[in-house]
Each structure stands twice: as C-alpha cells, then as structure tokens.
Write an enzyme that holds these catalytic residues in place. Structure first.
Site, PDB file in Angstrom:
ATOM      1  N   ASN A  65     -30.106  24.174 -18.737  1.00  0.00           N
ATOM      2  CA  ASN A  65     -28.630  24.017 -18.575  1.00  0.00           C
ATOM      3  C   ASN A  65     -28.119  23.042 -18.017  1.00  0.00           C
ATOM      4  O   ASN A  65     -28.413  22.905 -16.593  1.00  0.00           O
ATOM      5  CB  ASN A  65     -28.132  25.597 -18.072  1.00  0.00           C
ATOM      6  CG  ASN A  65     -26.596  25.645 -18.221  1.00  0.00           C
ATOM      7  OD1 ASN A  65     -25.813  24.634 -18.261  1.00  0.00           O
ATOM      8  ND2 ASN A  65     -26.106  26.819 -17.860  1.00  0.00           N
ATOM      9  N   ARG A 114     -13.712  25.411 -24.756  1.00  0.00           N
ATOM     10  CA  ARG A 114     -13.086  25.300 -23.478  1.00  0.00           C
ATOM     11  C   ARG A 114     -12.435  24.006 -23.458  1.00  0.00           C
ATOM     12  O   ARG A 114     -11.984  23.631 -24.183  1.00  0.00           O
ATOM     13  CB  ARG A 114     -14.044  25.460 -22.392  1.00  0.00           C
ATOM     14  CG  ARG A 114     -14.889  26.898 -22.266  1.00  0.00           C
ATOM     15  CD  ARG A 114     -15.931  26.866 -20.954  1.00  0.00           C
ATOM     16  NE  ARG A 114     -15.309  26.558 -19.864  1.00  0.00           N
ATOM     17  CZ  ARG A 114     -16.026  26.359 -18.813  1.00  0.00           C
ATOM     18  NH1 ARG A 114     -17.331  26.288 -18.893  1.00  0.00           N
ATOM     19  NH2 ARG A 114     -15.366  25.933 -17.631  1.00  0.00           N
ATOM     20  N   ALA A 130     -22.454  20.698 -15.694  1.00  0.00           N
ATOM     21  CA  ALA A 130     -21.449  19.469 -15.805  1.00  0.00           C
ATOM     22  C   ALA A 130     -22.283  18.137 -16.252  1.00  0.00           C
ATOM     23  O   ALA A 130     -21.636  17.445 -17.239  1.00  0.00           O
ATOM     24  CB  ALA A 130     -20.811  19.235 -14.502  1.00  0.00           C
ATOM     25  N   GLU A 132     -31.057  23.235 -25.096  1.00  0.00           N
ATOM     26  CA  GLU A 132     -30.032  23.196 -24.369  1.00  0.00           C
ATOM     27  C   GLU A 132     -29.129  24.448 -24.552  1.00  0.00           C
ATOM     28  O   GLU A 132     -28.997  24.943 -25.519  1.00  0.00           O
ATOM     29  CB  GLU A 132     -28.875  21.913 -24.632  1.00  0.00           C
ATOM     30  CG  GLU A 132     -27.592  21.847 -24.108  1.00  0.00           C
ATOM     31  CD  GLU A 132     -26.887  20.909 -24.745  1.00  0.00           C
ATOM     32  OE1 GLU A 132     -27.434  20.075 -25.563  1.00  0.00           O
ATOM     33  OE2 GLU A 132     -25.512  21.020 -24.223  1.00  0.00           O
TER      34      GLU A 132
HETATM   35  C1  DQA Z   1     -21.840  25.259 -18.276  1.00  0.00           C
HETATM   36  C2  DQA Z   1     -20.831  24.657 -19.341  1.00  0.00           C
HETATM   37  C3  DQA Z   1     -20.515  23.414 -18.455  1.00  0.00           C
HETATM   38  O1  DQA Z   1     -19.260  22.604 -19.085  1.00  0.00           O
HETATM   39  C4  DQA Z   1     -20.027  23.516 -16.978  1.00  0.00           C
HETATM   40  O2  DQA Z   1     -19.879  22.073 -16.517  1.00  0.00           O
HETATM   41  C5  DQA Z   1     -21.207  24.192 -16.145  1.00  0.00           C
HETATM   42  C6  DQA Z   1     -21.516  25.304 -16.971  1.00  0.00           C
HETATM   43  C7  DQA Z   1     -22.282  26.748 -18.906  1.00  0.00           C
HETATM   44  O3  DQA Z   1     -23.457  27.088 -18.600  1.00  0.00           O
HETATM   45  O4  DQA Z   1     -21.424  27.285 -19.696  1.00  0.00           O
HETATM   46  O5  DQA Z   1     -21.312  23.959 -15.216  1.00  0.00           O
HETATM   47  O6  DQA Z   1     -23.101  24.556 -18.591  1.00  0.00           O
END
Ligand code: DQA
Length: 145
Positions: free
Chosen positions: A74, A107, A77, A98
């Site tokens: 994950n 979003r 950002a 991913e």
């Molecule tokens: C994230 C989604 C990203 O856009 C965000 O910056 C995160 C978490 C998620 O797990 O939904 O920090 O990766």
C-alpha cells in the site's frame, strides 16, 4: 516456504485515528495481525514493514528479490507521486500487488492516477482492511502459477 513482503507506506501508522470516515477505525496492528493469521493458514512467511520515507521504501524493494517471492504494497500517498518506488518495483521485477483501503477512484482527482499500477500485477482498492487479504489471495495465485 515462500516469503512475502508487505509494505505499508506513509501515514498508515496512524490508522485508527486518521480520517476514520475514510479509512475506518481499524489500526495497523489489527491489519498486521490479520495478515499474519492469513499467512499462517497458508503456510507462508510474511514480513511486514511500515515506512514514512520514500528512500527507505526504495532501498527495501531494491533488496527484496533475493528473499521474497512477491510484494504486497500500500504505497499510500506515494502511489500518486513516486516514480522512484515504481522504478524500484520495475527494476527488481518482483511480482507486486498494490492495495488501498479506500477506493482511490471515488476520491479527489489527484488520487485517480497510480504511478505504481502499470508495474504491478494488479490492484485492489476500496475494501477497507479486507483489501489486504484480497491482495494476498491474488499473490497466492501468482506465486503458485
Ligand atoms: C491509500 C489511498 C491514498 O490516496 C492515500 O494517500 C493513503 C491511503 C488507501 O489505502 O486508501 O494514504 O493508499
């Protein structure tokens, strides 16, 4: 025994208190315990790291392919900004899935682009903590092929 590396990117250490309306109230510790329970069930070894630092993540991925059969990441950002993490995945050629807790496509527009997705085997987005388990199930099919 096949080893899988799980990387949590920046700010995921704050899960539980961070924007609970988006990410839920689950903590990273709970997610990690669920990952380890899944690994035990499937007789796989999983190492888990969390880092807020792009260069550290790049270093870890750069060393990963001698030890790990696959990577679950994950990138948080860094998903939307990091050519360096993308290039590291590409360089080591390690099968990568991913994952995102939230549905990044539902979003803000800047989250709709993943620089990582084109070098990953696939992406799971939007299923909360279950995204990790779905991602691991995908990895299982990849490493058992
Ligand atoms: C994230 C989604 C990203 O856009 C965000 O910056 C995160 C978490 C998620 O797990 O939904 O920090 O990766």
């Amino acid at each position: 025994m096949k080893n899988i590396l799980v990387i949590h990117g920046p700010n995921l250490n704050l899960l539980g208190e961070r924007e609970p309306d988006i990410y839920g109230k689950v903590t990273l510790e709970t997610i990690n315990n669920n990952i380890l329970a899944w690994a035990k069930k499937h007789e796989l070894k999983v190492d888990i790291i969390q880092s807020n630092h792009e260069g550290e993540i790049v270093d870890i991925i750069g060393r990963a392919n001698s030890t790990y059969a696959a990577l679950l990441i994950n990138p948080a950002a860094y998903t939307h900004t990091s050519v360096a993490i993308r290039d590291a995945i590409s360089a080591v050629g390690i099968p990568t899935v991913e994952v995102h807790l939230s549905n990044i496509y539902a979003r803000e527009e800047f989250r709709h682009t993943s620089l990582i997705a084109p070098v990953a085997s696939g992406q799971v987005s939007g299923f909360g903590q279950h995204s990790y388990i779905l991602g691991l199930e995908a990895i299982l099919t990849i490493i058992n092929k």
